[in-house]
Design a protein around this motif. Sequence first.
Motif, PDB file in Angstrom:
ATOM      1  N   LYS A  10      95.647  24.081 -44.883  1.00 48.05           N
ATOM      2  CA  LYS A  10      94.761  25.024 -44.225  1.00 48.05           C
ATOM      3  C   LYS A  10      94.525  26.252 -45.104  1.00 48.05           C
ATOM      4  CE  LYS A  10      94.238  27.963 -40.156  1.00 48.05           C
ATOM      5  NZ  LYS A  10      94.854  28.454 -38.900  1.00 48.05           N
ATOM      6  N   ARG A  13      92.202  25.364 -47.963  1.00 47.83           N
ATOM      7  CA  ARG A  13      90.805  25.244 -47.539  1.00 47.83           C
ATOM      8  C   ARG A  13      90.169  26.622 -47.374  1.00 47.83           C
ATOM      9  NH1 ARG A  13      93.004  21.298 -44.016  1.00 47.83           N
ATOM     10  NH2 ARG A  13      92.914  22.801 -42.292  1.00 47.83           N
ATOM     11  N   THR A  88      87.207  26.670 -38.405  1.00 52.53           N
ATOM     12  CA  THR A  88      86.760  25.342 -37.972  1.00 52.53           C
ATOM     13  C   THR A  88      85.666  25.425 -36.926  1.00 52.53           C
ATOM     14  OG1 THR A  88      89.019  24.560 -38.355  1.00 52.53           O
ATOM     15  CG2 THR A  88      87.551  23.109 -37.136  1.00 52.53           C
ATOM     16  N   ASN A 292      87.137  16.023 -42.267  1.00 55.16           N
ATOM     17  CA  ASN A 292      88.364  15.270 -41.978  1.00 55.16           C
ATOM     18  C   ASN A 292      89.277  16.045 -41.028  1.00 55.16           C
ATOM     19  OD1 ASN A 292      87.758  12.977 -43.508  1.00 55.16           O
ATOM     20  ND2 ASN A 292      88.515  13.918 -45.390  1.00 55.16           N
ATOM     21  N   VAL A 293      89.233  17.380 -41.092  1.00 56.49           N
ATOM     22  CA  VAL A 293      90.006  18.188 -40.143  1.00 56.49           C
ATOM     23  C   VAL A 293      89.484  17.952 -38.726  1.00 56.49           C
ATOM     24  CG1 VAL A 293      90.449  20.553 -39.383  1.00 56.49           C
ATOM     25  CG2 VAL A 293      90.762  19.944 -41.762  1.00 56.49           C
ATOM     26  N   ASP A 298      93.234  18.606 -35.470  1.00 53.09           N
ATOM     27  CA  ASP A 298      94.247  19.667 -35.624  1.00 53.09           C
ATOM     28  C   ASP A 298      93.784  20.608 -36.737  1.00 53.09           C
ATOM     29  OD1 ASP A 298      96.415  21.296 -35.711  1.00 53.09           O
ATOM     30  OD2 ASP A 298      97.844  19.774 -36.422  1.00 53.09           O
ATOM     31  N   PRO A 299      93.348  21.824 -36.419  1.00 52.95           N
ATOM     32  CA  PRO A 299      92.839  22.744 -37.446  1.00 52.95           C
ATOM     33  C   PRO A 299      93.894  23.171 -38.462  1.00 52.95           C
ATOM     34  CG  PRO A 299      92.246  23.489 -35.235  1.00 52.95           C
ATOM     35  CD  PRO A 299      93.220  22.390 -35.061  1.00 52.95           C
ATOM     36  N   ASP A 300      95.178  23.057 -38.099  1.00 54.67           N
ATOM     37  CA  ASP A 300      96.235  23.505 -38.997  1.00 54.67           C
ATOM     38  C   ASP A 300      96.783  22.393 -39.880  1.00 54.67           C
ATOM     39  OD1 ASP A 300      96.055  26.035 -37.881  1.00 54.67           O
ATOM     40  OD2 ASP A 300      97.486  25.534 -36.276  1.00 54.67           O
ATOM     41  N   SER A 301      96.293  21.193 -39.734  1.00 59.88           N
ATOM     42  CA  SER A 301      96.840  20.062 -40.486  1.00 59.88           C
ATOM     43  C   SER A 301      96.217  19.972 -41.871  1.00 59.88           C
ATOM     44  CB  SER A 301      96.597  18.763 -39.725  1.00 59.88           C
ATOM     45  OG  SER A 301      95.195  18.522 -39.616  1.00 59.88           O
ATOM     46  N   GLU A 302      96.852  19.170 -42.718  1.00 56.18           N
ATOM     47  CA  GLU A 302      96.298  18.901 -44.033  1.00 56.18           C
ATOM     48  C   GLU A 302      95.145  17.907 -43.903  1.00 56.18           C
ATOM     49  OE1 GLU A 302      99.401  17.468 -46.501  1.00 56.18           O
ATOM     50  OE2 GLU A 302     100.349  19.431 -46.768  1.00 56.18           O
ATOM     51  N   SER A 303      94.240  17.969 -44.859  1.00 60.80           N
ATOM     52  CA  SER A 303      93.096  17.044 -44.844  1.00 60.80           C
ATOM     53  C   SER A 303      92.723  16.694 -46.277  1.00 60.80           C
ATOM     54  CB  SER A 303      91.904  17.665 -44.121  1.00 60.80           C
ATOM     55  OG  SER A 303      91.464  18.839 -44.795  1.00 60.80           O
TER      56      SER A 303
END
Length: 364
Positions: A10, A13, A88, A292-293, A298-303
């Motif tokens: 996050k 990004r 996001t 991909n987010v 989940d806005p805090d996850s890796e993508s």
Amino acid sequence: MAVGKVTFTKAEREKLAEVLWLLNWISVLTGATLFGLGLFLKVEIQKWQEVMSDQAILYVPHTLMTTGLAACCINFLGGKICLDCTDTNKFLRWKLVMMPYIVCTFCFTSCVLAGALMCYSIRSQLEESLFLGLRSTMRYYKDTDTPGRCYLKKTLDLLQIQFQCCGNTGYRDWLHVQWISNRYLDMTSSTVVDRLRSNVDGKYLMDGVPFSCCSTLSPRPCIQQQVSDSSAHFKYDEQSQQQNLWRRGCRQALMDHYTDIMQSIGLTVLLIWLFELLVLTGVRYLQTAMENVLRLGDPDSESDGWILENSLAETARSNFNIIKNLGKCYQVEDDPNINISTVTTEQEVLSQHVQIPVTSWHPA
């Protein structure tokens, strides 16, 4: 398999979005620079357009100017998009705009590369235009009282003085054209009349050149008459006479002038193209990572982000199939019911028709 796959957290990004916001604003300045280079090139070409036979070479500065304006507009919008991509929720507003924006950026980036290549490929066309244009200008040098041509003498004299050149390919080119108007010839002189009659075209050719061909580096007064007759001048040495007149032709002088300009502009535009390509790559990574987010929820996850979702061959194949299928949607398929006999249709209608029985009535 994705091409150029990179995993973003996050924070990464958000950092990428902020950097791209700054780069897009820098790209606005590079677009203005591109427009300025095109405008400068156009002005330089128009300075000596009278000695050019073809003005079609102006497509190069026009391409640079148009691309520069497009870069300013597209990158201005790109800065706003990249800034909103740090959130996001704000990205949702631009989700459908991102792909058209990337396609437009790719197109104008390709135009930047084309403009850089034009600066190097225009040389042969420019050389031919100058050769034909200078030859025509020298032919009309004497027509100082003809409307539309009266300025050519001044233009050519200024050209020869400023660029220290003479003629088209050299000073001997002036020996094959009549550069003195008949209004300044003494027609009562037998020498003049004989020279006019001796020429098939009736031209007054002389062994001399205009004053603007004289070299300022010559240690003696300029010899512009009887330049090929060494016996007509005291202490005349043809070897040392090279300092008397400019030896370089004006076509080569202008070619050297424009080549230096084109090479400098071409190199600058090529650097701008590399910079725009870097920005385009970053925007593509940001777009795919943010999409991909949204898929993960989940806005805090890796993508993951990539340049191409599939391999280059698979992407080309899928795009080809899409283009191929576009034409099929407009084709009318053969309807098997078209050739059915109308008799069959009538029979079906009759079979479905309900007949009402008729009963006789007897009086009581």
